[in-house]
Structures are given as C-alpha cells and as structure tokens.
Write a protein that holds these residues in place. Structure first.
Motif, PDB file in Angstrom:
ATOM      1  N   MET A 187      -5.766  -2.748 -11.914  1.00  0.00           N
ATOM      2  CA  MET A 187      -5.678  -2.147 -13.244  1.00  0.00           C
ATOM      3  C   MET A 187      -4.454  -2.655 -14.000  1.00  0.00           C
ATOM      4  N   MET A 188      -3.305  -2.665 -13.352  1.00  0.00           N
ATOM      5  CA  MET A 188      -2.088  -3.089 -14.029  1.00  0.00           C
ATOM      6  C   MET A 188      -2.088  -4.589 -14.276  1.00  0.00           C
ATOM      7  N   PHE A 189      -2.645  -5.366 -13.348  1.00  0.00           N
ATOM      8  CA  PHE A 189      -2.720  -6.811 -13.584  1.00  0.00           C
ATOM      9  C   PHE A 189      -3.622  -7.121 -14.774  1.00  0.00           C
ATOM     10  N   ALA A 190      -4.802  -6.493 -14.819  1.00  0.00           N
ATOM     11  CA  ALA A 190      -5.737  -6.745 -15.913  1.00  0.00           C
ATOM     12  C   ALA A 190      -5.129  -6.343 -17.255  1.00  0.00           C
ATOM     13  N   ALA A 191      -4.459  -5.185 -17.284  1.00  0.00           N
ATOM     14  CA  ALA A 191      -3.859  -4.728 -18.542  1.00  0.00           C
ATOM     15  C   ALA A 191      -2.732  -5.650 -18.984  1.00  0.00           C
ATOM     16  N   THR A 192      -1.881  -6.070 -18.044  1.00  0.00           N
ATOM     17  CA  THR A 192      -0.756  -6.943 -18.391  1.00  0.00           C
ATOM     18  C   THR A 192      -1.232  -8.329 -18.781  1.00  0.00           C
ATOM     19  N   PHE A 193      -2.177  -8.874 -18.017  1.00  0.00           N
ATOM     20  CA  PHE A 193      -2.685 -10.215 -18.297  1.00  0.00           C
ATOM     21  C   PHE A 193      -3.434 -10.249 -19.627  1.00  0.00           C
ATOM     22  N   CYS A 213       2.399   4.149 -17.910  1.00  0.00           N
ATOM     23  CA  CYS A 213       0.961   4.022 -17.626  1.00  0.00           C
ATOM     24  C   CYS A 213       0.711   3.858 -16.132  1.00  0.00           C
ATOM     25  N   LEU A 214       1.582   3.100 -15.476  1.00  0.00           N
ATOM     26  CA  LEU A 214       1.455   2.919 -14.029  1.00  0.00           C
ATOM     27  C   LEU A 214       1.601   4.250 -13.300  1.00  0.00           C
ATOM     28  N   MET A 215       2.542   5.078 -13.717  1.00  0.00           N
ATOM     29  CA  MET A 215       2.743   6.371 -13.064  1.00  0.00           C
ATOM     30  C   MET A 215       1.527   7.273 -13.239  1.00  0.00           C
ATOM     31  N   VAL A 216       0.971   7.305 -14.439  1.00  0.00           N
ATOM     32  CA  VAL A 216      -0.209   8.145 -14.683  1.00  0.00           C
ATOM     33  C   VAL A 216      -1.386   7.672 -13.836  1.00  0.00           C
ATOM     34  N   CYS A 228       3.256   6.332  -3.707  1.00  0.00           N
ATOM     35  CA  CYS A 228       4.276   5.276  -3.611  1.00  0.00           C
ATOM     36  C   CYS A 228       3.638   3.910  -3.380  1.00  0.00           C
ATOM     37  N   ALA A 229       2.587   3.858  -2.551  1.00  0.00           N
ATOM     38  CA  ALA A 229       1.892   2.590  -2.341  1.00  0.00           C
ATOM     39  C   ALA A 229       1.229   2.115  -3.625  1.00  0.00           C
ATOM     40  N   ALA A 230       0.608   3.039  -4.368  1.00  0.00           N
ATOM     41  CA  ALA A 230      -0.030   2.664  -5.636  1.00  0.00           C
ATOM     42  C   ALA A 230       1.001   2.161  -6.640  1.00  0.00           C
ATOM     43  N   MET A 231       2.155   2.801  -6.709  1.00  0.00           N
ATOM     44  CA  MET A 231       3.204   2.355  -7.619  1.00  0.00           C
ATOM     45  C   MET A 231       3.687   0.951  -7.259  1.00  0.00           C
ATOM     46  N   THR A 232       3.824   0.687  -5.960  1.00  0.00           N
ATOM     47  CA  THR A 232       4.299  -0.631  -5.527  1.00  0.00           C
ATOM     48  C   THR A 232       3.325  -1.720  -5.923  1.00  0.00           C
ATOM     49  N   TYR A 233       2.041  -1.520  -5.621  1.00  0.00           N
ATOM     50  CA  TYR A 233       1.059  -2.558  -5.949  1.00  0.00           C
ATOM     51  C   TYR A 233       0.797  -2.631  -7.450  1.00  0.00           C
ATOM     52  N   GLY A 234       0.950  -1.520  -8.159  1.00  0.00           N
ATOM     53  CA  GLY A 234       0.854  -1.583  -9.606  1.00  0.00           C
ATOM     54  C   GLY A 234       1.969  -2.429 -10.203  1.00  0.00           C
ATOM     55  N   ALA A 235       3.185  -2.275  -9.674  1.00  0.00           N
ATOM     56  CA  ALA A 235       4.299  -3.106 -10.128  1.00  0.00           C
ATOM     57  C   ALA A 235       4.067  -4.574  -9.765  1.00  0.00           C
ATOM     58  N   LEU A 236       3.490  -4.818  -8.575  1.00  0.00           N
ATOM     59  CA  LEU A 236       3.121  -6.195  -8.229  1.00  0.00           C
ATOM     60  C   LEU A 236       2.095  -6.750  -9.210  1.00  0.00           C
ATOM     61  N   GLY A 237       1.163  -5.900  -9.622  1.00  0.00           N
ATOM     62  CA  GLY A 237       0.169  -6.337 -10.602  1.00  0.00           C
ATOM     63  C   GLY A 237       0.810  -6.716 -11.927  1.00  0.00           C
TER      64      GLY A 237
END
Length: 277
Positions: A84-90, A116-119, A150-159
């Motif tokens: 989700m975060m990769f698609a939105a950022t890209f 947005c990542l936190m939500v 915490c895992a979702a936040m980490t991979y969202g930041a990676l995205g």
C-alpha cells in the motif's frame, strides 16, 4: 490552527482518500489476511516446537499450528502495508514533486505519509489480531496486536523508501515480496533449521516475531524486542524521508536575467568579408 498544521491535515486527508481508492489493496486486506491464516491453520499439523526468546533465554514449547498462524499474520500485514505504501509513494511521486515546486511544504508531505502509514497499520494489524483470536486465544492479544502493528509500520516505511528509490513498479513489488518471504521463512522453526541462529537478529521483523510469539504463548512482554522493531522502522522511515526530500527538490536552475541591450553579434571572419567585397 497554524498554516503548517492545516497543510499537514490536507495532505493526510488526500493521502487516506488515495489509499481508500486502491480497491485492490482493500481486497487484499479483507481477503488475503484471513485466507492466509486459515490456510496455515488447515495445512500445518499440531506439533510442539521449541521457540527460544533470545533476549530472555526462555524456551517456549509452542504449538506449531498456532506459531505458523502468527508467522502468517506477520507476513500478511507486512506485505499488505508495504504494498500500500509503495504504491501510494510510487504513484504520487511526480505529483508530490510538483506540489513541492509550487511551494507546498515538504515536511507536511512527508509527515502526512507517516500519518497514513499509522492509520493503515492500525487497521490491518487489528483485523489480523481479531482473525487469530477467532481461532484460538493468545495469552496477550493486545501485545500480539502491538507486535503486528510494529511489523506493519516497518514494512510500510520500507515501502515508502523503495517507492522513492526505485524507478519501476515491478522492482518494488518484487523486493518487498522477497524480503518478507525470506524474513518469515528463516524465523519460522517449522520451515527453517536456522530459526535459532544469530542471523535472525538482523532480519526486519525479528523484534515483532519474538514479541508476538511471547504474547501468544506466555505472559512475558519483550519491551527490548519492541525497541528493536521500532529501530528498524525509524531507520527505514529516515531513509525514505531523506530520499523523498531530495527527490522533491526544485529542479529549476538560477534565473537568467536578460537586459535591454541588444545582443552583440559575432564579427565576420576574413573569408566572409572577402565574399561581401
């Protein structure tokens, strides 16, 4: 409300609307998470496995089926949030660049992505926790949900980081899928003989896996592992925000001031003077 806060709210609102419009991501959240957890529940047998909490030295005798469900939930929330975060950022990279060049604060844009990542992480991790609790009763469901968050936040930041670093969409999707697959496969004692080796300490979701397992099968809360996981998130978010800051800089060079005087033409060469004569 100050202008900076107002712009942050505007950017966050439009970011959340963009996530809500991603129907494929919404479908993954609703279908993929319960499907993966259910598939693991059906496929993995109820065997007892030792799982060592490395920071306390405590060895848990965990049910293999339930441990596999925790691992599957971690993979599901990590992949979905990362995608989700990769698609939105890209997808919004060029638009963010134009906003920045038009004067929109880059700090507000970057903080809006974190909000947005936190939500998204709260929603996906809470949903995955409810699904697990529907099959069995973890000892600490709230701590389990916090580990998934915490895992979702980490991979969202990676995205976000991959979305700003990479030039093609398929590269980011493949990178997230491979990182998550290796991450979870190595830490799962059912799938790997190296789950008890020192190499797992360097995996992105090491802290979340340790904390989630402790929450599922014991009354221990591993605050140190939560700190490790938040360190992974902070490092990934820092890389993503730095690259985002660099990519959204104005590409316009210094303005050239043109005076009123007529440009001086080059003097004719000798051959040209001879031709005129």
């Amino acid at each position: 409300m100050t202008d900076s806060a107002r712009l942050f709210v505007i950017a966050t609102r439009y970011g959340l609307i963009e996530h809500a419009r991603n129907r494929f991501a919404m479908l993954l959240v609703v279908v993929f998470v319960p499907m993966l957890v259910t598939l693991v529940r059906v496929a993995v047998t109820d065997i007892q496995l030792p799982f060592r909490l490395r920071d306390t030295g405590l060895v848990l005798l965990a049910n293999g089926n339930k441990l596999a469900q925790i691992s599957a939930a971690l993979m599901a929330v990590s992949l979905i949030t990362g995608f989700m975060m990769f698609a939105a950022t890209f997808g919004s990279g060029e638009f963010d660049r134009r906003l920045s060049m038009a004067g929109f604060p880059r700090v507000a844009l970057g903080l809006a992505k974190v909000a947005c990542l936190m939500v998204a992480s709260v929603a996906v991790s809470a949903y995955a926790t409810v699904i697990i609790c529907g099959y069995w009763s973890p000892r600490q469901p709230l701590v389990l949900g916090a580990a998934l968050f915490c895992a979702a936040m980490t991979y969202g930041a990676l995205g976000v980081a991959l979305g700003t670093l990479l030039r093609r969409e398929v590269e980011g999707m493949f990178a997230l899928a491979m990182i998550s697959a290796v991450d979870m496969a190595v830490q799962n004692p059912i799938a790997s003989n190296g789950a008890d080796t020192d190499i797992v300490r360097w995996l992105p979701s090491y802290g979340a896996m340790q904390a989630a397992t402790a929450a599922g099968f014991s009354d221990a809360t591993l605050f140190k592992d939560f700190a490790v996981q938040l360190t992974w998130f902070a490092a990934s978010a820092l890389v993503g925000l730095i690259v985002f800051h660099l990519r959204t800089r104005s590409a316009l060079g210094p303005t050239v001031r043109i005076g009123r005087s007529r440009p001086r033409l080059p003097e004719p060469t000798r051959s040209e003077q001879s031709a005129k004569r």
